[in-house]
Structure formats: C-alpha cells, structure tokens
Design a protein around this motif. Structure first.
Motif, short mmCIF file in Angstrom:
data_model
loop_
_atom_site.label_atom_id
_atom_site.label_comp_id
_atom_site.label_asym_id
_atom_site.label_seq_id
_atom_site.Cartn_x
_atom_site.Cartn_y
_atom_site.Cartn_z
N GLN A 164 0.89 -1.26 -0.20
CA GLN A 164 0.07 0.06 0.04
C GLN A 164 0.94 1.24 -0.06
O GLN A 164 0.62 2.28 -0.83
CB GLN A 164 -1.07 -0.04 1.34
CG GLN A 164 -2.32 0.51 0.97
CD GLN A 164 -3.17 0.10 1.98
OE1 GLN A 164 -3.01 -0.20 3.01
NE2 GLN A 164 -4.50 0.20 1.66
N ALA A 168 0.92 3.83 -2.97
CA ALA A 168 0.28 5.30 -3.05
C ALA A 168 1.45 6.33 -3.26
O ALA A 168 1.10 7.32 -3.91
CB ALA A 168 -0.10 5.44 -1.41
N SER A 270 -8.72 10.71 -4.56
CA SER A 270 -7.50 10.69 -3.90
C SER A 270 -7.89 10.08 -2.39
O SER A 270 -8.39 10.89 -1.65
CB SER A 270 -6.66 11.92 -3.80
OG SER A 270 -5.52 11.69 -3.09
#
Length: 296
Positions: A164, A168, A270
């Motif tokens: 993640q 990201a 986002s």
C-alpha cells in the motif's frame, strides 16, 4: 450468450466433469475449449459466477457429497481420492468449509449440512446475487495506453494491500503527469480466493497516447471498443463485491459478451484528500455485442 460461447462453455464443463479425479488447471481446460486462458477465465467467471478453480472445487465436493449418501461401502478416503483430493485432511477441510460439517458427520446426519437453495444443484453455494441496484453505463473508448508496474497477491479480496505505501507513493507521482487519462489497476488473471498470493495485478497510469516515462518502461495498449462501466463508492476493501455484482448479476442478463482485453478500475478520488466513505472507483469491463465477432 451466443451459440458459439455456449458450445465452448459446455465443452469445458463436460471436460471438467469427466476429469474431476485428476489435476486440472484453468490453462488445461481453456485449451480443451479452444480459447486463450485469459479470455476463457474471464468468460467462465462472467457466465458461471465463479472462477474456474472455485467451480472445480465445488463440483468435486458435490460429487463427494453424493457418494457419501449413495455409496455407504466406500470409505471417506476412497471418496476423497475419487473426487480429486490428494489427502484425507485436504478433503475434510474443504468439505467442512463448504457444508459446516465433516464428511463423516454428513454421512450420518446429512440434514445438519448447509445446502444451496438451487434445487438442481443443492450441494453448491454458487447462487447469483439478486441485488438489482448496480447501475451500468455502456461506453465506447478509443485506444488507450497503460504505463504500469506489476505486483502479486490479494488480502481479504483486496489487491495492492500488501504494497500500500509504495503504491500510494507511485500513484502520487503519476498523478502529476501531463495528459493523464487516469490512475488505474488492471487484472491479467482472476484471484482464485480472497487470499491468493499468486494473483497478478498491474497498477499505474493510463494515457491517450504513449509517451516517455521514467517511472516504468512497461506499456500496454488497451484496444478501442465497448466497455461496461459502473461505480464503486467507499473503501477499496469491498471493491471485489462490486466486481462480483457486475459479473454475476448484470452481465449474464445483458446482451453482451466479453472482449479479450484487460478489465481495469480507474480511481476518481484521492484517499489522501477524500473521506473513505466517499472514495469513487470506476470499473471497466470490456464487452462486445453478443455474436458480433468470433471468439479466438
């Protein structure tokens, strides 16, 4: 469903039924149906409502359940081996997970098991969801170009979870690029379970035109054509539920077939600036009008 599609699926299902006692792979079954493995797995999930491996497992368990009830002279291990399980423990574990009782308990008191409501296949829990609320829009898109990296694995049905932080950061970098169509993930193969360490996933950015990229040298052309597009709202942890609803509730009742092109999901918000309950993800499924072209 076109006659050609139905015929190839029937070929695949017959091949599975005749070989439940042997090792079976999606690639092997696809070859028997004269289809590419990628397209076969997508088509199979769309029309049958589950992955190839899940279907094979359920058919093996169905066969075993019938033998437990109708062949009392066969031992549990013999039934396990005849149904394609390599060990007694693997069979017992899978059987208990499906029916909530062990094979021996099932043989003595079958009414304690959890059965499907489908009378034609009572031993399978593979019913299509009845939720009609999913809104699907049909869109025509031109050629798009996908700049991607790849990773593997699902965690509780969610892709990208184990990487993640890295992903990201990559998405944040890509979001600053000019002429961006959107940030996306794409799926070369279906996960075989909620936790599948081998499932491949691509992630990156989609552009109208291929361009120089220092982020990744990997490019893939997403071919022009029709797309079924729907929206998932909320946490990414439940994205798989919207994918399943699209494939299992909407698609079988539509007038479309799958195209042999990567499906993908486009991230419209986002996570850094939007509350989780308001995250929006567009799901894109490549389709064509039923019977409009031959499958390859």
């Amino acid at each position: 469903m076109s006659d050609r599609t139905r015929h190839r699926l029937e070929q695949a299902l017959l091949f599975i039924d005749h070989n439940l006692d042997k090792k079976l792979s999606a690639e092997q079954i696809a070859q028997h149906a004269c289809l590419s493995s990628f397209h076969f797995q997508r088509m199979f999930r769309a029309y049958l409502g589950e992955s190839v491996s899940q279907y094979v497992l359920h058919r093996r368990l169905e066969l075993a359940a019938r033998q437990l009830l109708t062949q009392p002279d066969l031992g549990v291990l013999d039934i396990a081996l005849c149904s394609g399980f390599e060990t007694h423990s693997a069979f017992t574990r899978a059987f208990r997970q499906q029916f909530s009782v062990s094979p021996s308990e099932f043989r003595l008191q079958p009414t304690k098991a959890e059965f499907s409501h489908d009378r034609s296949r009572p031993f399978l829990h593979t019913e299509t969801t009845k939720n009609p609320q999913l809104k699907v829009e049909i869109r025509s898109l031109p050629d798009l170009h996908y700049n991607y990296k790849s990773t593997q694995g699902t965690v509780d049905g969610t892709f990208l979870k184990q990487d993640q932080a890295t992903i990201a950061s990559d998405f944040q970098q890509l979001s600053q690029q000019p002429r961006l169509y959107g940030l996306a993930s794409a799926f070369p193969s279906s996960p075989q379970s909620l936790n599948d360490s081998h499932a491949n996933v691509l992630y990156g950015a989609i552009y109208p035109q291929q361009q120089a990229s220092s982020w990744s040298s990997n490019w893939l052309r997403i071919e022009t054509g029709l797309w079924a597009v729907c929206i998932h709202k909320g946490s990414y942890d439940y994205l798989y539920q919207t994918w399943n609803q699209a494939f299992r509730a909407w698609f079988p009742n539509s007038d479309y077939e799958l195209r042999d092109t990567l499906p993908f999901e486009l991230y419209l918000t986002s996570p850094a600036t939007t509350p989780e309950k308001d995250w929006l993800t567009q799901i894109y499924i490549p389709i064509k009008t039923a019977g409009s072209e031959q499958l390859t």
